[in-house]
Design an enzyme around this catalytic site. Structure first.
Site, PDB file in Angstrom:
ATOM      1  N   LYS A  96       0.834  -1.197   0.000  1.00 62.02           N
ATOM      2  CA  LYS A  96       0.000   0.000   0.000  1.00 62.02           C
ATOM      3  C   LYS A  96       0.875   1.255   0.000  1.00 62.02           C
ATOM      4  O   LYS A  96       2.003   1.211   0.481  1.00 62.02           O
ATOM      5  CB  LYS A  96      -0.870   0.025   1.276  1.00 62.02           C
ATOM      6  CG  LYS A  96      -2.006  -0.972   1.284  1.00 62.02           C
ATOM      7  CD  LYS A  96      -2.796  -0.886   2.572  1.00 62.02           C
ATOM      8  CE  LYS A  96      -3.939  -1.870   2.606  1.00 62.02           C
ATOM      9  NZ  LYS A  96      -4.990  -1.618   1.602  1.00 62.02           N
ATOM     10  N   ARG A 151     -10.431 -11.518   1.782  1.00 62.35           N
ATOM     11  CA  ARG A 151     -11.238 -12.601   1.217  1.00 62.35           C
ATOM     12  C   ARG A 151     -10.486 -13.929   1.252  1.00 62.35           C
ATOM     13  O   ARG A 151     -11.093 -14.991   1.317  1.00 62.35           O
ATOM     14  CB  ARG A 151     -11.667 -12.223  -0.212  1.00 62.35           C
ATOM     15  CG  ARG A 151     -10.521 -12.003  -1.164  1.00 62.35           C
ATOM     16  CD  ARG A 151     -10.921 -11.210  -2.401  1.00 62.35           C
ATOM     17  NE  ARG A 151     -10.969  -9.771  -2.166  1.00 62.35           N
ATOM     18  CZ  ARG A 151     -11.297  -8.861  -3.076  1.00 62.35           C
ATOM     19  NH1 ARG A 151     -11.617  -9.246  -4.320  1.00 62.35           N
ATOM     20  NH2 ARG A 151     -11.313  -7.586  -2.777  1.00 62.35           N
TER      21      ARG A 151
END
Ligand code: BES
Ligand code: MN
Ligand code: ZN
Length: 501
Positions: A284, A358
């Site tokens: 990120k 996920r």
């Protein structure tokens, strides 16, 4: 903050402050009328001077009001209505607590409890006052240095005691039960905020596991912690893939609150517990990366909800499943292009290591099958796209069952912790196609929160399932940075309603 229920006339209450409502500059609430009479029209006189406009949430502190036992009176503007809607009532209560904090008031008696609210009773109002009072009073300063803490403790301007007050004695019993419920929920919300706010060097997967164990001991819950070997034995290749780049060992936390009939199928809550999300190799950008310590807020909301229902001794069977690990870049970390085999047997091409939530949830959702659940709800700070879609007011709700979705939406409305129903149409599924595995872990920029939910839906075919994307609601950024405790109110309300069925 300690709460109690009191009944009787306001002029006789002995506390640092009596809180009463004023509908506009001329119309006093019932408790204010009683005070005004004891003070021989003092309140009316003050109001006539025009210092309080009566606008909803405006406040005016009066000192040494004649004829009454308490030192102060806090007037709270209620707007023009004579009967409140829930939202307005909550706003007035919040404003009153904010006005009290920062003063030297240590004990207060609030007659806001005695105001009429549409379709609500003394139990509901007492619960609201407890929840909102605790929310306003919440502080997180355990990480400040000793000197700062001692200084703060000395000068702390915080209300220590709140009496939820009614003129009529007959309201007392209902109020007591409401207060108990409100405090149980507040305890859960507060735990969820604390876990979120803790720094990621302390709140590790092992720390979360220890918290779950301690809660199990305190409330008599069954708690099991699975370590890396046990997780591997279950075949959770997707979860372990995310965990493999971190020096912190992953944990699978399983909690069971068994207070329903033995034959009753449980509700399973699954919480994303990424204790820090760097993005992994798909790292990120640096700005605000500290906020990725909140990436375990799904897990924290499961623990907070367990605390609330344990405090309530809720007669229901509930299971909590928390996959928890860090998402780090490292020589051992997963790479874009890696293919992982999930516990379900389905293979996943990792096209972006930052779509890790996920990857840990899918294995936890497969694990949930063994409980033969009545319903499964997962809670996750899953996508930035959900924040773009809904902002910070609503959590995103996705479900393979419309009845379950309606139930959760209604719980959110009731609890003032709302969710918004998002589509989970088949049309979106092809975005997850992979050339090399059964699916990719990302579906492109378009509809990012929906394709994330679509990914999860491939692991939840065997039961009724809903997914709450809390990326926009679990914490606040900016100068009031901090966990919100959401969606513990929604989840607790959902379970309370299920227990009443
Ligand atoms: N934890 C983040 C989601 C997130 C980001 C929550 C910002 C709140 C604020 C999640 O693991 C993530 O990184 N998701 C990616 C998915 C993308 C790579 C498909 C995202 O939302 O950018
Ligand atoms: Mn991520
Ligand atoms: Zn994440």
């Amino acid at each position: 903050m300690e709460f109690s229920i009191k009944t009787g006339n306001p002029e006789k209450q002995r506390s640092d402050c009596i809180v009463v409502g004023v509908f506009d500059t001329r119309k006093l609430s019932e408790a204010a009328v009683v005070l005004d009479r004891a003070a021989e029209g003092y309140l009316t006189t003050v109001l006539a001077r025009g210092d309080l406009d009566g606008k909803l949430g405006s406040c005016l502190m009066l000192h040494s009001v004649p004829g009454i036992a308490s030192d102060r009176v806090l007037l709270v503007g209620l707007g023009k209505a004579t009967e409140f809607k829930e939202r307005e009532y909550r706003q007035a209560v919040r404003a009153s607590f904010k006005a009290l904090s920062g003063t030297s008031v240590k004990s207060a008696s609030t007659y806001l409890a005695d105001l009429p609210v549409k379709k609500q009773d003394a139990a509901w109002k007492s619960a609201q006052i407890a929840e909102i009072g605790q929310d306003v009073d919440y502080r997180f300063d355990v990480m400040k240095g000793k000197a700062a803490q001692e200084e703060k403790a000395k000068s702390a301007k915080r209300v220590a005691k709140v009496a939820v007050a009614f003129i009529e004695k007959s309201e007392g019993k209902l109020a007591e039960s409401g207060l108990k419920q409100g405090l149980a929920l507040a305890a859960g919300v507060s735990l969820t905020k604390d876990l979120g706010n803790l720094p990621p060097n302390i709140c590790t997967p092992t720390y979360l596991a220890d918290q779950a164990k301690a809660m199990g001991k305190q409330y008599g819950l069954q708690v099991e912690i699975l370590d890396r070997d046990q997780i591997a034995k279950l075949g959770m290749g997707s979860f372990l893939g995310v965990a493999q780049g971190s020096a912190q060992p992953p944990k699978l936390i399983v909690l069971q609150h068994k207070k329903g009939k033995k034959s009753q199928k449980p509700v399973v809550l699954v919480g994303k517990g990424i204790t820090f999300d760097t993005g992994g190799i798909s790292i990120k950008p640096g700005a605000e990366m500290d906020e990725m310590k909140y990436d375990m807020c799904g897990a924290a909301s499961v623990l907070g909800t367990f605390k609330a229902i344990a405090e309530m001794d809720l007669p229901l069977n509930v299971v909590g499943v928390i996959p928890t690990c860090e998402n780090m870049p490292d020589g051992t970390a997963i790479k874009p292009g890696d293919v992982l085999t999930s516990m379900s047997g389905q293979t996943i091409e990792v096209l972006n290591t930052d779509a890790e939530g996920r990857l840990i949830l899918c294995d936890a959702l497969t694990y949930a099958e063994r409980f033969e659940p009545a319903a499964v709800v997962d809670i996750a700070t899953l996508t930035g796209a959900c924040v773009i879609a809904l902002g910070h007011h609503a959590s995103g709700l996705f479900s393979n069952n419309d009845k379950l979705a309606q139930e959760l939406l209604a719980a959110g409305e009731t609890a003032h912790d709302r969710a918004w129903h998002m589509p989970l149409w088949e049309d979106y599924q092809p975005q997850l196609d992979s050339n090399f595995a059964d699916m990719a872990n990302i579906g492109g920029r378009a509809g990012g929160s929906i394709t994330a939910a679509c990914f999860l839906s491939r692991f939840t075919k065997k039961y009724e399932w809903a997914h709450l994307d809390i990326a926009g609601t679990a914490w606040k950024s900016g100068k009031d940075k901090g966990g919100t405790g959401r969606p513990v109110p929604l989840l607790t309300e959902f379970l309370v309603k299920r227990a009443a069925k």
